[in-house]
Every structure is written in structure tokens, then in C-alpha cells.
Design an enzyme around this catalytic site. Structure first.
Site, PDB file in Angstrom:
ATOM      1  N   GLY A  19       0.793  -1.211   0.000  1.00 13.55           N
ATOM      2  CA  GLY A  19       0.000   0.000   0.000  1.00 13.55           C
ATOM      3  C   GLY A  19       0.829   1.266   0.000  1.00 13.55           C
ATOM      4  O   GLY A  19       0.389   2.297  -0.509  1.00 13.55           O
ATOM      5  N   MET A  20       2.024   1.212   0.580  1.00 15.77           N
ATOM      6  CA  MET A  20       2.826   2.423   0.694  1.00 15.77           C
ATOM      7  C   MET A  20       3.861   2.551  -0.404  1.00 15.77           C
ATOM      8  O   MET A  20       4.448   3.614  -0.573  1.00 15.77           O
ATOM      9  CB  MET A  20       3.537   2.453   2.050  1.00 15.77           C
ATOM     10  CG  MET A  20       2.608   2.707   3.216  1.00 15.77           C
ATOM     11  SD  MET A  20       3.518   2.768   4.764  1.00 15.77           S
ATOM     12  CE  MET A  20       4.575   4.190   4.449  1.00 15.77           C
TER      13      MET A  20
ATOM     14  N   VAL B 125       9.164  -2.543  -3.430  1.00 18.30           N
ATOM     15  CA  VAL B 125      10.511  -2.971  -3.070  1.00 18.30           C
ATOM     16  C   VAL B 125      11.192  -3.525  -4.317  1.00 18.30           C
ATOM     17  O   VAL B 125      10.609  -4.327  -5.053  1.00 18.30           O
ATOM     18  CB  VAL B 125      10.502  -4.036  -1.949  1.00 18.30           C
ATOM     19  CG1 VAL B 125      11.917  -4.555  -1.704  1.00 18.30           C
ATOM     20  CG2 VAL B 125       9.950  -3.443  -0.672  1.00 18.30           C
TER      21      VAL B 125
ATOM     22  N   ASP C 195       2.358  -3.880  12.809  1.00 19.62           N
ATOM     23  CA  ASP C 195       1.852  -4.484  11.573  1.00 19.62           C
ATOM     24  C   ASP C 195       2.470  -5.861  11.368  1.00 19.62           C
ATOM     25  O   ASP C 195       2.887  -6.222  10.268  1.00 19.62           O
ATOM     26  CB  ASP C 195       2.146  -3.579  10.377  1.00 19.62           C
ATOM     27  CG  ASP C 195       1.355  -3.993   9.124  1.00 19.62           C
ATOM     28  OD1 ASP C 195       0.309  -4.657   9.276  1.00 19.62           O
ATOM     29  OD2 ASP C 195       1.796  -3.665   8.014  1.00 19.62           O
TER      30      ASP C 195
END
Length: 773
Positions: A75-76, A79, A195
Site C-alpha cells: 500500500g505504501m 521494493v 503491523d
């Protein structure tokens, strides 16, 4: 392999380089100090590429990190598998989505701040169970985080690979114990992950487990800041693994991570999360209001104690959960010990079992669990130097066996301090139950000594090995295999401490006893003779070292075969002795042959293959073929970083050699950058005054001198000289070398009188120092 320093004379300066290494063999499957070792490290998770750069269309961040392959997206951000072109190492680069992807300026600021907090917090965490963060920053509006590249699978992938079938119970408890240990560390630092989920837990190919992505980690006391973030409506976790207090916007502490761990363990044990409704809101409500179905309903036969732990972790009220991760780890440890006791066969009834007269050469340092079970139950025999107390009943002794097996397992996964403490505790309890001289008591102390060696506490290990050898010699006899095994390890420790003459005497005595009792071609005899050859080289007796190593290599080739790993290990040692004698062309041929055979037998990227290639580069440099050496080391650094990790001793040694060859080619700016980075990593990992750190700091000074920056070089040389004097004493050769460096620097700065005084001081100490052997 002991850490030596090779010398290179250039422009009147003696440069030390950690290049040339021989190999000493440790007991069983234990690697000796500095042996190339390690397993792969893994895939980070998730970024967004900066502007493309170069003809190949790949992106270059900050002129350093080349993005090659997208390996994860969340979501952010994303990688990427990337290359740190400055250091030649493979890394994972996590990138925050470009700022233009959201028109909400408040949302953008929150993402930026959250990412910066992730970087600062994650970079400060140093634990074997947490992904290493190398760097972070901002590039053209893009926030990025540089992490170690891991070789493994996250638990979500592990479950998917298994088609959502539950994992075996031993795997679950092993993973859970490692995660709990990592959480105990982070919680001790005031950091809550917030998380924790299967996708953020990586299981490496060697079985180690790492938590990654502290993307919404927060300092435990920073409640006000977290509330502001939560107030924006940005989700602060993943629905299937969120705690009730996260959902209710209540105060969150480390017990929230324990709830998430319970969700993860529930999924590992049953194949699905505890609440698996179709929509996110239903899942959140279930976490808040619904009791989970006991996992045994999904998986009959699940051990009750594991189910109890999972349900305790999933308690709605944080006060009803285990209160810290260390408690969770302790319960898991107890489960494993109980499982070992249940699996153990009944102890032998004979009052003096046959094993007491025919013990092998000591228990393996890191046995497989099946091997551990086979060996440990025999320690319940009735040998005792005192009256057997009621506590020495079979059940109590079986519990001791289980604890000793657990201690061995802790060592197997690298938890040497815990392994040491448990071995010592077992030895103390065996002493009370069975006697000081019982083989089981001595075996526990022997293994504790090995743990001390692995912890770098070699002086203490030597004393413990010597004690075990003395007692075994008195009880079992001086030529008993167990007595000789302890004496061998004591000799090894002496060599590690630089006491090579004492080590030589002990190796020689053990070798004579083994030749007399089991013959010249027995594996234990050849093992000892190999180490004797290495030690002869350390004493400067190169011709004897070469002859002895050739004898061992020939015998191993005859007995084990020319491609056996032990044979190749001794042929490697032959190459070392050839180099010591200055026969570099022959050494080069030997190392190349060993590297080729190891590549065929073990694989091209096996640590031992890479070690042989490393030494090939040393020979090329000594023969003036520096361009070939430089190319070889650039490739090795990339391979070792990927397979062993950026902070591994062998990776750093290869980077040291790369820097040396950069200097030989006149690339002093690059050599300086390499030396400084290696020194910084070694200082962080090993300590500021570790001998290897000091070698790298000295290499930094050498580069500064070649660049004409003599004032800076003087400061660096003095730092190294002062540290070495405190560490080794004023008469040690390395200390004297550093003082000579300092004097030459003073000469270059025109401070001749100070230089001459320092030269005289060095000469006086050299005259007073120990005679050459």
C-alpha cells in the site's frame, strides 16, 4: 582460519592487508574462526523507481542504487532488487510512492513522516531477528530505504507454497520462538511493530527468521504522535492481524504485537487466520467482539499447550495476554523441551553401561535433532562418583537430556549465549545428580566451552577445555578419544589466542597419541595433523608446514578420495603454505584447482568455493596481475554480499582485498571509500578496538597518505597504534608497525625530531620484545 595480515611495501610505508589466510579445522562440523561461511540472506519486500538512467533503462537513485527488479508491492510503495554500485553489493530498496500519486497534501505529509520514522527506528535496531537497514534518504521527491537483500520466503509465501496446509508443529514453535525473541528485543528498545503479519516475517534458507518492515513502527512512548496519525483515517495495520485496541483506537503497546503474533501462529497452525470473513469491516468487528474458534477444531491433534498459548495471545483484553515477548519465548522453549522428553527412549538399566568405556570423540557441536536424541539418552546411565540421589531418577535425567539437546539446538541457530547458559545449568544439575566426573557432566562443560569459543571468549573456553581434558584424562585415561578431543580443542584455543608454541606442543602430543591408538590414517589423526600444519605456518616454519600439509592431503586423498571436502580443505592449506614460502605461482595453481573442484562438488557459490577464489585473488595480486585480481574481487564482493550478507566477516575481508587492489591500480579515492566503509561496519559489528577493525582503520590511513592527506593519516595511525598498544602491549609486532607508520607520517609532515624519537622508541621495544621462534 585465523585472521592474519599480509604486508605490502610501497613508498616507504608498510601496508597491512587482510588477504592471506590459512585454515585450521575445528571439531566436527564447527567452522574455525574466520572460515568462509554463511548461507543466503533474502528478499526484502516492496518501491517506485526514480527517473530512468542509463541505456539499460534501469533507475539510479542518488547516483548509487541501481534498481533492477521489482520484487514486492504494498500500500505504501514498492521494493526493488538493486545493486549498490558504490560497494558492489546486492540490496533491497524500498521506495515510497511518488508524491504526485495523491492530491491530499495531508495524506502525503503523513506518509512522508511515517516513512522517515520507519527509517530512523529500523536503522537503530540491531538484532539477528530483524532485517538490517543500510541507508535511507530522499531522491527527487522519492523517499527510499535500503535494506539487506534476504534469501528466503515470507510466511505468506510459505503457506501458499504448502497450498494453505498447516505447518508441522516443530516448524511453528521454531518460527514462533525466533519471532518472540526479536519482539522481546524491539519492545525493550521502546519500539512496537504494529503491523506484524506473515508477509512481514521472512524465513531464510538456513532456517533463521527475520521480521521486516517496521513501516508503522512507533516509539512506545510516542502516543500523541500516533494518535494524530490514526486520526487521519489511515489504516495502522492489516485487518486480519490487528489487535482489538488498534481497531478501537485505544492505547497500543507491545501486547498489541503479541496479539498479532497469535493471529500469525493461528494461521500457521490451521492454514487460515482466526477471523477470515469476506470483507475487512467484518474482520475488524470479529477481532473486537468474537472469540476465535479453538485451533484444534480446525486441526485435531494440535498440542494443547500450543493451542493454549495461541488463545492466550488472542485474548481481547491486553491484560489477559502474556505480558511480554520473553514470557512467550519461555513457554515455547518449555514446549520444545517437553516434546524432547516425550520422544526420548527409556534409559538403559545397566549399572555401568558399555558406552562408559567406549565413548566417541565427544558430542557434535550442532547435532541434528535426530542425532541429538540418539546420543543424549545414553547420558542417563548410572555412572556417578557419589551416591545417586532420589533426584537422579530416570525422569529427572531424561529432562536433563532434553535440556542438553535444547542447548545444542540453541547453538545450531546461533544463540550461543543462551546455549552456553543452558549447558552450564545442565552441567551444574548433572554434577549434583550424577557427579563431577560423570561423562554427561563433562560433555555439558565441553559444549559450554565451545559456546565460549563462538562468543569470542577464548580465554575462558581454554580454561574449561583444559579442565575437561584433565578430568577425562584422570577418569577415562590419557589416550581415551574424549580426553584427546578436549586436548585438541584446548590446542585450537591456544592457537586462536596467538599462543602458537604452546598450541604446537599440544597438537604434537595429541597427534602422537592418536597415531599410537587409532593409526596414522584415522580421520581424527589427520584432523589433528592438519591443524598442526597450520600452526607450523603460524610459527614461521613454512617448509615443515608445507611438508606436513602435503602428507595430510595425500593421506586424505587415499582414504577419502581426491574430491572429498576434507581432502580439498587440506589442499587449500597446501596453497597457504606455498604462499608463505613465496611460491605464489604454485599457490595460484593449487587454489585454482581447489576452487574448480569445490565448484563441481559443492557448487559455484558455496562459501568454501568462494574462499578458494578469494585466495586465488591474493596470488594474482602478489604476482602483479592486479587487473585480474580486481575483477575477481569485484565479483566476489557481489556474490558474498548476496550469499553471506554485507556484515559477514568473509564479505568484509573480500572488500578489504578489493580496496587493496584498487590502491595498487592507483584508484586511491575509491580505495579510501572502501576502507572507511569496511572499518565502519566492523566497528559496529565487532567493536572499535577489534583487531580486524584496526586493520581496516589502518588501511584508511594508508589511503589518506597516498592521497597526500598526511595530517588526517597521522590521526588515524595514532588511533590504531594507541588501540593496539592497549590491546596487545607495546612490544607486539602490530603495535610496533603502527608506531612506525606514525613516525613516517611525522616525517612527511616535516616533524623530523618527533619522528626520530618515535623510531628510537620502536627500536627499543623491538629489542625488548619476544625472540623469534
Amino acid at each position: 582460519m585465523s585472521t592474519g595480515a599480509a604486508a605490502l611495501m610501497a613508498a616507504g610505508q608498510r601496508q597491512e592487508h587482510q588477504e592471506y589466510q590459512g585454515h585450521q579445522e575445528h571439531h566436527g562440523d564447527r567452522p574455525g574462526p574466520g572460515e568462509a561461511g554463511g548461507s543466503g540472506r533474502p528478499a526484502g519486500s516492496g518501491g517506485h523507481a526514480a527517473a530512468q538512467d542509463g541505456n539499460d533503462g534501469t533507475a539510479l537513485i542518488q547516483g548509487r542504487y541501481r534498481l533492477h527488479e521489482l520484487i514486492g508491492r504494498g500500500g505504501m510503495g514498492e521494493v526493488w532488487r538493486a545493486l549498490d554500485e558504490s560497494l558492489g553489493r546486492r540490496v533491497a530498496v524500498k521506495c515510497l510512492k511518488p508524491l504526485g500519486h495523491s492530491g491530499d497534501a495531508g495524506f502525503t505529509r503523513i506518509l512522508q513522516e511515517r516513512f522517515r520514522r520507519e527509517a530512523r527506528v529500523a536503522a537503530a535496531l540491531q538484532h539477528r531477528g530483524i532485517t538490517v537497514v543500510h541507508d535511507f534518504g530522499e531522491h527527487d521527491g522519492l523517499l527510499f530505504l535500503v535494506m539487506e537483500l534476504l534469501d528466503g520466503r515470507n510466511l505468506l509465501q510459505v503457506l501458499d507454497d504448502a497450498r494453505r496446509r498447516p505447518l508441522p508443529v516443530p516448524d511453528i514453535t521454531d518460527i514462533a520462538e525466533q519471532v518472540a525473541a526479536a519482539l522481546a528485543y524491539t519492545h525493550g528498545q521502546g519500539v512496537v511493530h504494529r503491523d506484524l503479519k506473515p508477509a512481514n516475517i521472512i524465513r531464510l534458507t538456513d532456517g533463521a527468521v527475520k521480521i521486516c518492515d517496521f513501516g508503522i513502527a512507533r516509539l512506545g512512548h510516542d502516543i500523541g504522535f500516533t494518535s494524530r496519525l490514526t486520526g487521519t483515517g489511515v489504516a495502522m495495520g492489516t485487518p486480519h492481524y490487528m489487535s482489538p485496541e488498534q481497531i478501537g483506537n485505544s492505547e497500543v503497546d507491545e501486547r498489541s504485537d503479541l496479539y498479532s503474533l497469535g493471529c500469525v501462529l493461528y494461521e500457521l497452525a490451521t492454514g487460515r487466520p482466526p477471523f477470515d470473513q469476506d470483507d475487512a469491516w467484518s474482520v475488524l468487528v470479529a477481532h473486537r467482539d468474537t472469540e476465535p474458534v479453538p485451533p484444534s477444531a480446525e486441526r485435531p491433534g494440535l498440542p494443547p499447550e500450543l493451542e493454549r498459548l495461541i488463545l492466550d495471545l488472542l485474548a481481547k483484553d491486553p491484560d489477559d495476554r502474556p505480558q511480554d515477548a520473553a514470557d512467550v519465548a519461555g513457554r515455547l522453549k518449555a514446549m520444545r523441551a517437553a516434546a524432547s522428553v516425550t520422544a526420548l527412549p527409556a534409559p538403559p538399566a545397566a549399572p555401568l553401561p558399555e558406552w562408559a568405556r567406549t565413548l566417541a570423540t565427544g558430542p557434535a557441536a550442532r547435532p541434528a535433532r535426530s542425532a541429538a536424541k540418539a546420543a543424549h539418552h545414553e547420558l542417563t546411565g548410572a555412572w556417578s562418583t557419589r551416591t545417586v540421589t532420589p533426584s537422579a531418577d530416570p525422569g529427572a535425567l531424561a529432562a536433563l537430556d532434553a535440556r542438553q539437546a535444547e542447548a545444542a539446538d540453541l547453538g545450531r541457530i546461533g544463540n550461543w549465549q543462551e546455549s552456553y547458559e543452558l549447558h552450564i545449568a545442565v552441567a551444574t544439575d548433572r554434577d549434583r545428580a550424577q557427579g563431577t566426573e560423570h561423562p554427561g557432566t563433562l560433555a555439558a562443560r565441553y559444549e559450554a566451552a565451545h559456546c565460549l569459543t563462538m562468543l569470542g571468549r577464548t580465554d575462558e573456553a581454554l580454561r574449561l577445555y583444559a579442565y575437561v581434558a584433565e578430568v577425562r584424562g584422570r577418569v577415562l585415561g590419557p589416550d581415551h578419544p574424549d580426553t584427546l578431543a578436549a586436548r585438541h580443542e584446548a590446542a585450537y584455543a591456544l592457537g586462536t589466542l596467538g599462543r602458537h608454541l604452546e598450541a604446537h606442543r599440544e597438537f604434537s602430543a595429541v597427534l602422537a597419541a592418536r597415531e599410537r591408538t587409532v593409526g596414522p590414517d584415522h580421520p581424527d589423526t589427520l584432523h589433528c595433523k592438519h591443524n598442526l600444519a597450520y600452526n607450523l605456518g603460524q610459527l614461521g616454519r613454512a617448509a615443515e608446514a608445507y611438508t606436513t600439509a602435503v602428507e595430510v592431503a595425500d593421506a586424505r586423498s587415499r582414504v577419502l578420495g581426491p574430491e572429498h571436502t576434507d581432502t580439498l580443505g587440506t589442499r587449500f592449506e597446501v596453497g597457504f603454505t606455498l604462499g608463505q614460502a613465496g611460491r605464489w605461482a604454485e599457490a595460484l595453481d593449487t587454489y585454482r584447482e581447489v576452487a574448480a573442484l569445490r565448484a563441481r562438488v559443492l557448487g559455484a557459490e558455496h562459501p568454501e568455493t568462494l574462499a578458494a577464489r578469494y585466495e586465488t585473488g591474493i596470488c594474482l595480486g602478489r604476482l602483479g596481475r592486479t587487473e585480474e585480481a580486481l575483477a575477481l574481487y569485484e565479483e566476489l564482493v557481489a556474490l558474498l554480499t548476496r550469499t553471506a550478507g554485507s556484515a559477514d566477516e568473509e564479505t568484509l575481508r573480500a572488500r578489504q582485498a578489493l580496496g587493496v587492489n584498487l590502491g595498487r591500480r592507483g584508484h586511491w579515492d575509491r580505495a579510501l571509500a572502501e576502507a572507511r566503509d569496511v572499518a565502519a561496519i566492523r566497528e559496529r559489528v565487532l567493536g572499535a578496538n577489534h583487531p580486524d577493525t584496526l586493520v581496516s582503520k589502518r588501511e584508511t590511513a594508508v589511503c589518506l597518505g597516498w592521497l597526500g592527506r598526511w595530517a588526517e593519516a597521522l590521526t588515524a595511525y595514532r588511533e590504531v597504534a594507541t588501540a593496539r598498544e592497549a590491546l596487545f602491549g607495546p612490544d607486539h609486532p602490530d603495535t610496533l608497525t603502527s608506531r612506525n607508520d606514525e613516525a613516517r607520517c611525522l616525517e612527511h609532515l616535516g616533524r623530523t625530531a618527533e619522528a626520530q624519537a618515535l623510531y628510537r622508541r620502536v627500536a627499543a621495544h623491538a629489542a625488548d620484545g619476544p625472540e623469534s621462534l
